[in-house]
Design a protein around this motif. Structure first.
Motif, PDB file in Angstrom:
ATOM      1  N   THR A   4       0.849  -1.192   0.000  1.00 44.36           N
ATOM      2  CA  THR A   4       0.000   0.000   0.000  1.00 44.36           C
ATOM      3  C   THR A   4       0.883   1.240   0.000  1.00 44.36           C
ATOM      4  OG1 THR A   4      -1.763  -1.133   1.212  1.00 44.36           O
ATOM      5  CG2 THR A   4      -1.770   1.267   1.257  1.00 44.36           C
ATOM      6  N   THR A   5       0.579   2.164  -0.919  1.00 46.95           N
ATOM      7  CA  THR A   5       1.343   3.409  -1.022  1.00 46.95           C
ATOM      8  C   THR A   5       0.424   4.586  -0.772  1.00 46.95           C
ATOM      9  OG1 THR A   5       2.890   2.458  -2.619  1.00 46.95           O
ATOM     10  CG2 THR A   5       2.750   4.853  -2.529  1.00 46.95           C
ATOM     11  N   LEU A   6       0.869   5.490   0.082  1.00 47.35           N
ATOM     12  CA  LEU A   6       0.141   6.717   0.401  1.00 47.35           C
ATOM     13  C   LEU A   6       0.899   7.907  -0.177  1.00 47.35           C
ATOM     14  CD1 LEU A   6      -1.693   8.713   2.033  1.00 47.35           C
ATOM     15  CD2 LEU A   6      -0.198   8.260   4.006  1.00 47.35           C
ATOM     16  N   ILE A   7       0.223   8.694  -1.005  1.00 47.81           N
ATOM     17  CA  ILE A   7       0.773   9.988  -1.441  1.00 47.81           C
ATOM     18  C   ILE A   7       0.087  11.038  -0.593  1.00 47.81           C
ATOM     19  CG2 ILE A   7       1.185  11.551  -3.369  1.00 47.81           C
ATOM     20  CD1 ILE A   7       0.927   9.185  -5.238  1.00 47.81           C
ATOM     21  N   ARG A   8       0.837  11.628   0.308  1.00 45.16           N
ATOM     22  CA  ARG A   8       0.254  12.476   1.353  1.00 45.16           C
ATOM     23  C   ARG A   8       0.456  13.961   1.061  1.00 45.16           C
ATOM     24  NH1 ARG A   8      -1.503  11.630   6.271  1.00 45.16           N
ATOM     25  NH2 ARG A   8      -0.604   9.555   6.563  1.00 45.16           N
ATOM     26  N   ASN A   9      -0.548  14.732   1.478  1.00 50.38           N
ATOM     27  CA  ASN A   9      -0.458  16.193   1.450  1.00 50.38           C
ATOM     28  C   ASN A   9      -0.247  16.720   0.034  1.00 50.38           C
ATOM     29  OD1 ASN A   9      -0.585  18.702   2.768  1.00 50.38           O
ATOM     30  ND2 ASN A   9       1.655  18.835   2.865  1.00 50.38           N
ATOM     31  N   ILE A  10      -1.048  16.200  -0.903  1.00 48.35           N
ATOM     32  CA  ILE A  10      -1.019  16.675  -2.291  1.00 48.35           C
ATOM     33  C   ILE A  10      -1.615  18.083  -2.320  1.00 48.35           C
ATOM     34  CG2 ILE A  10      -1.873  16.255  -4.621  1.00 48.35           C
ATOM     35  CD1 ILE A  10      -2.155  13.235  -3.674  1.00 48.35           C
ATOM     36  N   SER A  11      -0.856  19.021  -2.841  1.00 51.01           N
ATOM     37  CA  SER A  11      -1.321  20.418  -2.797  1.00 51.01           C
ATOM     38  C   SER A  11      -2.674  20.576  -3.493  1.00 51.01           C
ATOM     39  CB  SER A  11      -0.278  21.336  -3.437  1.00 51.01           C
ATOM     40  OG  SER A  11       0.953  21.253  -2.760  1.00 51.01           O
ATOM     41  N   TRP A  12      -2.797  19.986  -4.686  1.00 49.13           N
ATOM     42  CA  TRP A  12      -4.047  20.047  -5.449  1.00 49.13           C
ATOM     43  C   TRP A  12      -4.313  18.651  -6.022  1.00 49.13           C
ATOM     44  CZ3 TRP A  12      -6.829  24.698  -6.017  1.00 49.13           C
ATOM     45  CH2 TRP A  12      -6.166  25.845  -5.603  1.00 49.13           C
ATOM     46  N   LEU A  13      -5.314  17.994  -5.500  1.00 48.51           N
ATOM     47  CA  LEU A  13      -5.679  16.647  -5.933  1.00 48.51           C
ATOM     48  C   LEU A  13      -6.957  16.725  -6.760  1.00 48.51           C
ATOM     49  CD1 LEU A  13      -5.532  13.542  -5.878  1.00 48.51           C
ATOM     50  CD2 LEU A  13      -6.525  13.626  -3.571  1.00 48.51           C
ATOM     51  N   VAL A  14      -6.864  16.324  -8.034  1.00 42.41           N
ATOM     52  CA  VAL A  14      -8.039  16.346  -8.910  1.00 42.41           C
ATOM     53  C   VAL A  14      -8.779  15.019  -8.700  1.00 42.41           C
ATOM     54  CG1 VAL A  14      -8.888  16.501 -11.272  1.00 42.41           C
ATOM     55  CG2 VAL A  14      -6.923  17.878 -10.549  1.00 42.41           C
ATOM     56  N   ALA A  15      -9.758  15.049  -7.827  1.00 43.46           N
ATOM     57  CA  ALA A  15     -10.490  13.855  -7.410  1.00 43.46           C
ATOM     58  C   ALA A  15     -11.816  13.754  -8.143  1.00 43.46           C
ATOM     59  CB  ALA A  15     -10.725  13.898  -5.900  1.00 43.46           C
ATOM     60  N   TRP A  16     -12.413  12.571  -8.086  1.00 38.44           N
ATOM     61  CA  TRP A  16     -13.704  12.346  -8.714  1.00 38.44           C
ATOM     62  C   TRP A  16     -14.803  12.401  -7.665  1.00 38.44           C
ATOM     63  CZ3 TRP A  16     -15.788  12.819 -13.206  1.00 38.44           C
ATOM     64  CH2 TRP A  16     -17.000  12.207 -13.512  1.00 38.44           C
ATOM     65  N   ASP A  17     -15.772  13.265  -7.885  1.00 37.59           N
ATOM     66  CA  ASP A  17     -16.945  13.391  -7.025  1.00 37.59           C
ATOM     67  C   ASP A  17     -18.007  12.434  -7.550  1.00 37.59           C
ATOM     68  OD1 ASP A  17     -19.302  14.095  -5.760  1.00 37.59           O
ATOM     69  OD2 ASP A  17     -18.961  16.253  -5.914  1.00 37.59           O
ATOM     70  N   GLU A  18     -18.132  11.280  -6.914  1.00 42.76           N
ATOM     71  CA  GLU A  18     -19.035  10.241  -7.398  1.00 42.76           C
ATOM     72  C   GLU A  18     -20.492  10.672  -7.317  1.00 42.76           C
ATOM     73  OE1 GLU A  18     -19.912   6.731  -9.225  1.00 42.76           O
ATOM     74  OE2 GLU A  18     -17.894   7.473  -8.794  1.00 42.76           O
ATOM     75  N   VAL A  19     -20.835  11.443  -6.314  1.00 41.40           N
ATOM     76  CA  VAL A  19     -22.223  11.871  -6.139  1.00 41.40           C
ATOM     77  C   VAL A  19     -22.646  12.792  -7.275  1.00 41.40           C
ATOM     78  CG1 VAL A  19     -23.824  13.154  -4.668  1.00 41.40           C
ATOM     79  CG2 VAL A  19     -22.142  11.589  -3.638  1.00 41.40           C
ATOM     80  N   ASN A  20     -21.811  13.760  -7.591  1.00 43.88           N
ATOM     81  CA  ASN A  20     -22.152  14.747  -8.622  1.00 43.88           C
ATOM     82  C   ASN A  20     -21.558  14.419  -9.988  1.00 43.88           C
ATOM     83  OD1 ASN A  20     -23.643  16.712  -6.932  1.00 43.88           O
ATOM     84  ND2 ASN A  20     -21.673  16.881  -5.861  1.00 43.88           N
ATOM     85  N   GLN A  21     -20.824  13.296 -10.073  1.00 47.71           N
ATOM     86  CA  GLN A  21     -20.256  12.823 -11.329  1.00 47.71           C
ATOM     87  C   GLN A  21     -19.429  13.904 -12.031  1.00 47.71           C
ATOM     88  OE1 GLN A  21     -20.836   9.411 -13.031  1.00 47.71           O
ATOM     89  NE2 GLN A  21     -20.747   9.283 -10.784  1.00 47.71           N
ATOM     90  N   LYS A  22     -18.421  14.400 -11.303  1.00 43.05           N
ATOM     91  CA  LYS A  22     -17.554  15.409 -11.896  1.00 43.05           C
ATOM     92  C   LYS A  22     -16.217  15.428 -11.161  1.00 43.05           C
ATOM     93  CE  LYS A  22     -19.197  19.282  -9.061  1.00 43.05           C
ATOM     94  NZ  LYS A  22     -19.772  20.660  -9.083  1.00 43.05           N
ATOM     95  N   HIS A  23     -15.194  15.965 -11.846  1.00 44.09           N
ATOM     96  CA  HIS A  23     -13.901  16.193 -11.195  1.00 44.09           C
ATOM     97  C   HIS A  23     -14.036  17.340 -10.192  1.00 44.09           C
ATOM     98  CE1 HIS A  23     -11.763  13.559 -13.922  1.00 44.09           C
ATOM     99  NE2 HIS A  23     -12.193  14.233 -14.975  1.00 44.09           N
ATOM    100  N   THR A  24     -13.248  17.251  -9.133  1.00 41.50           N
ATOM    101  CA  THR A  24     -13.260  18.314  -8.127  1.00 41.50           C
ATOM    102  C   THR A  24     -11.869  18.438  -7.523  1.00 41.50           C
ATOM    103  OG1 THR A  24     -14.400  19.137  -6.143  1.00 41.50           O
ATOM    104  CG2 THR A  24     -13.909  16.783  -6.226  1.00 41.50           C
TER     105      THR A  24
END
Length: 490
Positions: A4-24
């Motif tokens: 398991t690898t953790l990338i911690r404290n990413i300044s800007w993480l382009v994540a997927w908002d599953e509820v609203n179906q969009k990048h955030t």
């Protein structure tokens, strides 16, 4: 057992908002992966990890997807094709040849590696390679070698061997004719399925297959129907070049009194797993005949996708009319890197710029529109919901962008910087299926410099062969003179 690898404290993480179906955006976020799968995307991960990577001063984005490439054919022509017309760069006199810089097998394999390196270094983690690895002219079958290169390159690859029953040919560089060989096309189709099935069974989870017919105008209805059915049976995508040239639109009207898109629909080859390479000459293009009226309606209704490759058409003085209008019509638009170089950052940028110029607007499409095309729209075209986004359960395909480079500063909106200003030096590391395949801007899985050297040597061999394949019998320097004359200092 995978770590398991953790990338911690990413300044800007382009994540997927599953509820609203969009990048955030998530600021100062964490990403956790185990093996090839993302376990966690969010803030303040509290679980354990075998390895921890510092994500400060970075942006992490989902892997980009390029769904239309021909590195084997295009890269040997680098330095020759850029100022040549489409007819000049694509057609030679013999039906055995498509490109005047016709590389041998070693050259084509080297070009494939070079193209993959260019893609990876611009954040692309998935690509479709449209190739013709069948025996022709002096070429032997190189399908198995091609698959081995794709499987061991580090990138997620869709091998798309393209069959055809007709070849383009010209005797004067202006008029096109089609040279038909139905039996040869059937053999290419059957061999292509063997290659695809090997890809689907391959031990590498990164290698998949895609069924392909070279162009709408180079095969008949039986081959198209059989190819499309083969894709459905295997639950994989199907791709062809369609509405990419006016001569193709005119030829299809002569044959069938239909547009290329209408004809694909009539033979049952237009559906959710259909990828249309280019689809430029639809009813929105000013040069298209008036009888072309409902192509986009058909594409949207059937759920097919358009793979937009802005650079290749910009080089030839043309463009899709336009990204924004296709998007507004509900067409799913993915992106491809059709010509050299294979740079996904540049393709996003050109897609945005050209559409704004054509539509005389300064705000549409947006950064997010073209980024979606390079991520979630591409994944949709591949019938996958585990690519092109960063969330739990998705494949661990992503890039770490260095926010300390000049192009990415000031980092008020780093995704906007990435699309408008970044270059390959902005992409520091790339992971595919949880494995680092670009490390500090260097390719990990193969020797990029060796591949470039083999490509250069192969280009020299291909250039010497131009008089034998060019319709006018001219040499390579006459076909594509240098941009500047060479001074005589004697």
């Amino acid at each position: 057992m995978s770590s398991t690898t953790l990338i911690r404290n990413i300044s800007w993480l382009v994540a997927w908002d599953e509820v609203n179906q969009k990048h955030t955006y998530i600021k100062n976020g964490d990403l956790v992966m185990n093996g090839d799968t993302i376990l966690y995307v969010g803030e303040s991960y509290t679980g354990s990890a075998d390895y921890t990577v510092d994500g400060s001063n970075t942006m992490v984005i989902p892997g980009l997807l390029s769904l239309h490439t021909h590195p084997w054919a295009q890269l040997p022509g680098k330095g020759f094709y850029e100022d040549m017309s489409m007819m000049g760069r694509l057609v030679a006199g013999s039906p055995e040849y498509i490109f005047p810089l016709d590389g041998d097998v070693e050259t084509m394999l080297a070009a494939t590696r070079v193209g993959i390196a260019e893609l990876l270094k611009t954040g692309c983690t998935t690509f479709a390679d449209l190739s013709t690895p069948f025996p022709r002219g002096n070429h032997r079958d190189w399908g198995d070698e091609w698959l081995d290169i794709l499987a061991n390159s580090g990138i997620r690859a869709y091998a798309c061997p393209m069959a055809r029953e007709a070849y383009w040919s010209t005797s004067n560089g202006q008029d096109m004719k089609w040279v038909w060989d139905i039996e040869a096309g059937r053999k290419e189709f059957e061999r292509g399925l063997e290659i695809i099935d090997r890809a689907e069974r391959h031990s590498s989870s990164l290698l998949r297959g895609m069924v392909g017919i070279a162009q709408v105008d180079t095969a008949g209805k039986d081959l198209f129907r059989d190819s499309y059915q083969a894709a459905l049976d295997r639950e994989i995508p199907f791709q062809t070049h369609a509405s990419q040239a006016l001569f193709e639109v005119e030829e299809m009207r002569k044959r069938y009194d239909m547009t290329p898109i209408e004809w694909l629909d009539s033979v049952g080859a237009l559906g959710p797993n259909t990828l249309l390479g280019h689809a430029v000459y639809t009813e929105l293009h000013p040069s298209t005949p008036d009888c072309v009226r409902r192509d986009l309606e058909l594409i949207q209704e059937r759920g097919a996708s358009v793979v937009h490759c802005p650079r290749s058409f910009a080089e030839m003085g043309d463009a899709l009319h336009s990204f924004g209008k296709y998007q507004n019509r509900g067409v799913n638009i993915a992106l491809g890197t059709d010509t050299m170089q294979l740079n996904m950052i540049e393709e996003m940028r050109l897609a945005l710029y050209l559409s704004r110029v054509l539509d005389s607007t300064d705000d549409s499409p947006s950064t997010l529109d073209v980024f979606n095309s390079a991520t979630i729209n591409g994944a949709k075209a591949l019938l996958r919901n585990d690519l092109g986004r960063l969330c739990g359960g998705c494949r661990a395909d992503f890039s770490i962008v260095d926010l300390t480079t000049a192009e990415m500063r000031p980092a008020r909106d780093p995704l906007r910087n990435f699309v408008f200003s970044a270059n390959s030096q902005s992409v520091r590391d790339v992971y595919v299926a949880g494995t680092k395949v670009v490390s500090d801007r260097s390719i990990v899985c193969f020797d990029e410099e060796e591949a470039i050297q083999k490509l250069e040597a192969g280009q020299e061999r291909a250039a010497k062969n131009v008089p034998k394949v060019h319709y006018a019998g001219i040499d390579a320097d006459s076909m594509a003179p240098l941009s500047l004359s060479v001074a005589n200092t004697q």
